[in-house]
Each structure stands twice: as structure tokens, then as C-alpha cells.
Design a protein around this motif. Sequence first.
Motif, PDB file in Angstrom:
ATOM      1  N   ALA A  14      15.117  61.708  36.518  1.00 37.66           N
ATOM      2  CA  ALA A  14      15.050  60.296  36.114  1.00 37.66           C
ATOM      3  C   ALA A  14      16.427  59.644  36.189  1.00 37.66           C
ATOM      4  CB  ALA A  14      14.490  60.182  34.700  1.00 37.66           C
ATOM      5  N   VAL A  15      17.449  60.366  35.775  1.00 40.94           N
ATOM      6  CA  VAL A  15      18.818  59.822  35.835  1.00 40.94           C
ATOM      7  C   VAL A  15      19.240  59.601  37.276  1.00 40.94           C
ATOM      8  CG1 VAL A  15      21.231  60.373  35.370  1.00 40.94           C
ATOM      9  CG2 VAL A  15      19.513  60.786  33.628  1.00 40.94           C
ATOM     10  N   GLN A  16      18.921  60.550  38.145  1.00 37.89           N
ATOM     11  CA  GLN A  16      19.268  60.406  39.558  1.00 37.89           C
ATOM     12  C   GLN A  16      18.530  59.234  40.202  1.00 37.89           C
ATOM     13  OE1 GLN A  16      18.514  64.196  41.396  1.00 37.89           O
ATOM     14  NE2 GLN A  16      20.177  65.229  40.312  1.00 37.89           N
ATOM     15  N   ALA A  17      17.243  59.057  39.842  1.00 39.29           N
ATOM     16  CA  ALA A  17      16.473  57.939  40.386  1.00 39.29           C
ATOM     17  C   ALA A  17      17.059  56.603  39.923  1.00 39.29           C
ATOM     18  CB  ALA A  17      15.004  58.047  39.962  1.00 39.29           C
ATOM     19  N   THR A  18      17.444  56.523  38.652  1.00 44.92           N
ATOM     20  CA  THR A  18      18.052  55.289  38.139  1.00 44.92           C
ATOM     21  C   THR A  18      19.371  54.997  38.839  1.00 44.92           C
ATOM     22  OG1 THR A  18      17.026  55.677  35.983  1.00 44.92           O
ATOM     23  CG2 THR A  18      18.867  54.136  36.065  1.00 44.92           C
ATOM     24  N   ALA A  19      20.176  56.019  39.018  1.00 42.60           N
ATOM     25  CA  ALA A  19      21.451  55.827  39.705  1.00 42.60           C
ATOM     26  C   ALA A  19      21.240  55.396  41.151  1.00 42.60           C
ATOM     27  CB  ALA A  19      22.270  57.125  39.655  1.00 42.60           C
ATOM     28  N   ARG A  20      20.218  55.967  41.806  1.00 40.52           N
ATOM     29  CA  ARG A  20      19.924  55.594  43.188  1.00 40.52           C
ATOM     30  C   ARG A  20      19.490  54.134  43.271  1.00 40.52           C
ATOM     31  NH1 ARG A  20      17.504  59.877  44.115  1.00 40.52           N
ATOM     32  NH2 ARG A  20      15.405  59.233  43.561  1.00 40.52           N
ATOM     33  N   GLN A  21      18.651  53.675  42.335  1.00 43.91           N
ATOM     34  CA  GLN A  21      18.224  52.279  42.313  1.00 43.91           C
ATOM     35  C   GLN A  21      19.405  51.341  42.070  1.00 43.91           C
ATOM     36  OE1 GLN A  21      15.154  52.001  39.374  1.00 43.91           O
ATOM     37  NE2 GLN A  21      13.617  53.063  40.597  1.00 43.91           N
ATOM     38  N   GLN A  22      20.287  51.732  41.189  1.00 45.29           N
ATOM     39  CA  GLN A  22      21.468  50.904  40.924  1.00 45.29           C
ATOM     40  C   GLN A  22      22.351  50.784  42.164  1.00 45.29           C
ATOM     41  OE1 GLN A  22      23.372  52.654  37.526  1.00 45.29           O
ATOM     42  NE2 GLN A  22      21.907  51.809  36.059  1.00 45.29           N
ATOM     43  N   ARG A  23      22.519  51.881  42.901  1.00 48.31           N
ATOM     44  CA  ARG A  23      23.314  51.826  44.130  1.00 48.31           C
ATOM     45  C   ARG A  23      22.670  50.906  45.154  1.00 48.31           C
ATOM     46  NH1 ARG A  23      23.860  57.464  43.246  1.00 48.31           N
ATOM     47  NH2 ARG A  23      22.228  57.876  44.773  1.00 48.31           N
ATOM     48  N   GLU A  24      21.347  50.994  45.294  1.00 52.73           N
ATOM     49  CA  GLU A  24      20.650  50.129  46.252  1.00 52.73           C
ATOM     50  C   GLU A  24      20.786  48.661  45.860  1.00 52.73           C
ATOM     51  OE1 GLU A  24      16.693  51.561  46.322  1.00 52.73           O
ATOM     52  OE2 GLU A  24      17.151  53.374  47.503  1.00 52.73           O
ATOM     53  N   GLN A  25      20.655  48.357  44.572  1.00 57.72           N
ATOM     54  CA  GLN A  25      20.806  46.979  44.116  1.00 57.72           C
ATOM     55  C   GLN A  25      22.222  46.474  44.357  1.00 57.72           C
ATOM     56  OE1 GLN A  25      19.615  46.952  40.019  1.00 57.72           O
ATOM     57  NE2 GLN A  25      17.435  47.176  40.454  1.00 57.72           N
ATOM     58  N   GLN A  26      23.203  47.322  44.128  1.00 51.90           N
ATOM     59  CA  GLN A  26      24.586  46.921  44.378  1.00 51.90           C
ATOM     60  C   GLN A  26      24.823  46.657  45.857  1.00 51.90           C
ATOM     61  OE1 GLN A  26      26.948  50.042  42.695  1.00 51.90           O
ATOM     62  NE2 GLN A  26      26.587  49.411  40.570  1.00 51.90           N
ATOM     63  N   GLN A  27      24.242  47.477  46.717  1.00 50.13           N
ATOM     64  CA  GLN A  27      24.380  47.258  48.154  1.00 50.13           C
ATOM     65  C   GLN A  27      23.724  45.945  48.575  1.00 50.13           C
ATOM     66  OE1 GLN A  27      22.759  50.730  50.030  1.00 50.13           O
ATOM     67  NE2 GLN A  27      24.479  52.036  49.484  1.00 50.13           N
ATOM     68  N   GLN A  28      22.525  45.654  48.038  1.00 46.00           N
ATOM     69  CA  GLN A  28      21.858  44.394  48.358  1.00 46.00           C
ATOM     70  C   GLN A  28      22.672  43.196  47.874  1.00 46.00           C
ATOM     71  OE1 GLN A  28      17.947  44.649  46.652  1.00 46.00           O
ATOM     72  NE2 GLN A  28      17.214  46.170  48.138  1.00 46.00           N
ATOM     73  N   GLN A  29      23.215  43.287  46.680  1.00 45.78           N
ATOM     74  CA  GLN A  29      24.034  42.197  46.164  1.00 45.78           C
ATOM     75  C   GLN A  29      25.281  42.000  47.015  1.00 45.78           C
ATOM     76  OE1 GLN A  29      24.798  43.190  42.096  1.00 45.78           O
ATOM     77  NE2 GLN A  29      22.705  42.729  41.409  1.00 45.78           N
ATOM     78  N   ALA A  30      25.883  43.099  47.471  1.00 46.68           N
ATOM     79  CA  ALA A  30      27.068  42.998  48.324  1.00 46.68           C
ATOM     80  C   ALA A  30      26.722  42.336  49.655  1.00 46.68           C
ATOM     81  CB  ALA A  30      27.663  44.384  48.556  1.00 46.68           C
ATOM     82  N   GLN A  31      25.565  42.692  50.241  1.00 43.72           N
ATOM     83  CA  GLN A  31      25.155  42.077  51.492  1.00 43.72           C
ATOM     84  C   GLN A  31      24.877  40.587  51.309  1.00 43.72           C
ATOM     85  OE1 GLN A  31      21.802  44.365  52.812  1.00 43.72           O
ATOM     86  NE2 GLN A  31      23.024  46.150  53.410  1.00 43.72           N
ATOM     87  N   GLN A  32      24.201  40.216  50.228  1.00 39.95           N
ATOM     88  CA  GLN A  32      23.938  38.800  49.960  1.00 39.95           C
ATOM     89  C   GLN A  32      25.236  38.024  49.762  1.00 39.95           C
ATOM     90  OE1 GLN A  32      21.329  38.783  46.587  1.00 39.95           O
ATOM     91  NE2 GLN A  32      19.556  39.556  47.716  1.00 39.95           N
ATOM     92  N   LEU A  33      26.175  38.602  49.050  1.00 39.99           N
ATOM     93  CA  LEU A  33      27.462  37.946  48.849  1.00 39.99           C
ATOM     94  C   LEU A  33      28.205  37.780  50.164  1.00 39.99           C
ATOM     95  CD1 LEU A  33      29.593  36.825  46.914  1.00 39.99           C
ATOM     96  CD2 LEU A  33      30.435  39.154  46.600  1.00 39.99           C
TER      97      LEU A  33
END
Length: 207
Positions: A120-139
Amino acid sequence: MSDEVASRRAAPVLVAAAGFLLLTSSHAHAQWWKRAPVDFEECADAAEKSATKAEKTAALADCNAKFAGRRKVGGGYTYYDFLQDRTFDIAGPNPTPEEQKKIDESYTAYLADQRRNNEAVQATARQQREQQQQQAQQLQQVVLRTEVERVPVPVERPKVQQTVSARSKSAPCTKGSFSCEWPRLSESLSEIKKLFSPTPSKPAKKS
């Protein structure tokens, strides 16, 4: 004769000595059995009376190896499993086979819970990384769009020829100017050329 007397006199002494040795041995055995620790606390109390620090340390280690349980205040014993970081109530100073089986089953369930928590911790960390990547691309897209909007668009140069033609069509012709008189002169010259130019004769028809 003297030898027989000496033997008879020595016999009671030997019997007394044997009896003394037997009594001493039995007393020592009784003392050892009386002092045998029944749990860790008794064993530790006996270890505290060791002559040297090294002997005390060795005796405490032996007590810890012999007895896994510890006394409870209200009676009974507890067993601490450091792998699970929890305690279990046991009846005696050491777990019975049935108690040990329950402890092992609890450890298996503990490992399963740990594995699920890690996933569960690994899945949460993976989702956070994906969200950060999407935010970086949008920016990055916003920054590029802003930079493009800041670049000035070149103004189209007017077509001189079209402008002049438009002006010539819209502007009135000034009387007496060459630009206005030349078309009429050109037509007059064409008429004069037609007068002086002979008209080609048609070929005669054959009879």
C-alpha cells in the motif's frame, strides 16, 4: 593374628568414612535440587550471587536460554516475541507446544500484514510520483504557451503595387497630365494608322 585385629579395627573406620561420604553426597545432591531455579527470576537471582562479573554474565545468559517466559504480577508468565514486538500470555516459564504454535501463527499473520502495508505504501508513493510528473508537464506547457504569447507577431508589409493601383483607381485623373491624356492620344494614333494603311485586297474568284 595381629593382621586380623588390625583389619577388624579398621573396618568400623572405613564404614564410618563411607557413610560420611554417602551422607555428604546425598546432602549435596539435595542442596543442588533445592537450588535448581524454576523460572527466569529464580535463575537470575542465583546468577546475581556469582563471584565475578564474567560468571554473572555467563549465568544470566544461561538463564535467558533456559527460560523464555517472565513472571506476571498477577500470576502466570508472559512471552515477548521481538520479531512481532508483542507479548503473549503463557502458563509456565516456557511456552508449551500448543502455545508456541499460536505464536508462530500470529507471526505468519504479522508478516502478511506487513507485506500488505508495504504494498500500500509503495502504491501511494507511485501515485504521488505520477501526479508530480503530470503537474510538471502541465507547468511546462503553461510556460511554453506563455513564452509563445510573448513573442511579437511581425506586421505584414503593405503591397506597394496593389496600393498604387488602388490609389490610381480611386484617385481622379488630373486634366492635362500625361497619365490622363496618353490613353486618348494612343487611340487617335491608332485611328490615323488605319487611314494610311492599305486595305488588303480579296483574291478574285475563279470562274
